[in-house]
Design an enzyme around this catalytic site. Structure first.
Site, PDB file in Angstrom:
ATOM      1  CE  LYS A 205      -3.823   2.246   2.393  1.00 14.22           C
ATOM      2  NZ  LYS A 205      -4.642   2.294   3.597  1.00 14.22           N
ATOM      3  CE  LYS A 257      -6.346   1.681  -0.751  1.00  8.01           C
ATOM      4  NZ  LYS A 257      -7.147   1.544   0.410  1.00  8.01           N
TER       5      LYS A 257
END
Ligand code: PBG
Length: 333
Positions: A205, A257
């Site tokens: 992330k 992500k």
């Protein structure tokens, strides 16, 4: 008409729709898609999020309604985020694990409504619930600098994950990027008897500006940034380490992500992962396509499907996307 001796003619396989479909390597299905949803406290009608047209802060009733729409379109999983009342936020984010906190109420109602027909995933992170907006506990180091405390946060995540499991979540998804979070959550879930609750780990992330509209969506209190815990967009290698660690710690699925700006990361992780790899097409990716589409500058439906297909082609087994219902419907047409 001229004619040359050309042995290899790749265009043969593109000559009509049936031929193209015959040789298509990547296919999207509605069941690949996971719909993120926001459950907000203290509102009596759903509220559209200005920077995410077509997405809402939901009441518990409108949440159930959209759950049914998703299921009818063939989507089999939703990911719930909580938007608490401003006055319920505190330094630890305790409303995140309170049994009557908005996210846990939403999880309980959704599980009761859908049983095992629609999988209910919970975001396991404190940033929506803390008054400082960070994903964990904040303290000061010995030089007086403010720091987000890794190990103190783990204890809070354990509490939150157990509360989410008790409320009925099928899957918890730690998204705070604290070291060791998957192991601590797995232990806590098992100790509380929740061996069947799966963990989708946000493994890679990035500290991304593409999260901007999401912070509007949840009314984030953050003033600084998350660069001491989320990854540096300049780096690829550490993603492999993060994914490996999460898998060793017991992650059932790993995730990357944002999605489209990080397809290289996604494909590298997909190559090494023995567990399913998901990707999250985030709020900023959604907002860009919506903005250009609504201006008539791009074809929204076509770019939506192309972006999802690209994410799957790069290696995603599941895609979290605010387009889940629209895309699932388009796949039926
Ligand atoms: C943290 C979290 C964020 C998103 C999902 N989980 C925001 C952040 O890290 O600042 C972003 C999702 C999106 O942009 O769509 N709980």
């Amino acid at each position: 008409m001229s004619s040359y001796e050309i042995t290899r003619r790749p265009r043969r396989l593109r000559q009509n729709p049936a031929m193209r479909e015959l040789v298509a390597e990547t296919r999207l299905a509605p069941s690949d898609l996971i719909l993120p949803l926001f459950a907000a406290d203290g509102i009596d009608a759903r509220r559209e999020i200005p920077s995410m047209p077509g997405q809402y802060q939901h009441t518990l009733d409108s949440l159930k309604a959209i759950g049914h729409e998703a299921l009818e379109a063939g989507v089999r999983c939703v990911d719930l985020f909580g938007v608490p009342l401003e006055e319920d936020k505190d330094a630890e984010g305790s409303v995140g694990w309170a049994e009557d906190g908005v996210l846990n109420r939403a999880l309980r109602e959704m599980r009761a409504e859908f049983g095992n027909d629609l999988l209910i995933m919970a975001d396991t992170c404190l940033d929506e619930f803390t008054d400082h907006g960070h994903c964990g506990a904040v303290g000061t180091d010995r030089f007086g600098n403010e720091v987000v405390l890794n190990d103190d946060t783990l204890e809070l995540y354990a509490r939150m994950a157990v509360a989410q499991a008790e409320a009925g979540a099928h899957i918890v998804s730690p998204s705070g990027m604290m070291d060791g979070q998957v192991a601590v959550i797995r232990d806590a879930l098992d100790a509380a008897g929740h061996r069947d609750v799966a963990i989708m780990a946000y493994s890679a992330k990035y500290a991304s500006a593409f999260f901007g509209p999401f912070r509007d969506a949840v009314g984030s209190s953050l003033t600084g940034d998350r660069r001491t815990y989320q990854q540096d967009p300049a780096n690829a290698r550490e993603s492999l380490l993060e994914a490996q660690l999460d898998i060793e710690e017991g992650a059932d699925l790993v995730m990357v992500k944002p999605a489209l700006p990080y397809l290289d990361i996604l494909s590298q992780i997909a190559e090494i992962s023995p567990v399913p790899v998901a990707a999250y097409q985030v709020s900023g990716e959604y907002a860009m396509l919506q903005a250009a589409g609504r201006n008539g500058w791009i074809d929204l439906d076509a770019t939506m499907m192309e972006s999802l297909l690209s994410i799957k082609r790069a290696g995603a087994d599941q895609i979290l996307t605010y387009f889940a219902i629209d895309a699932a419907r388009a796949l039926h047409d």
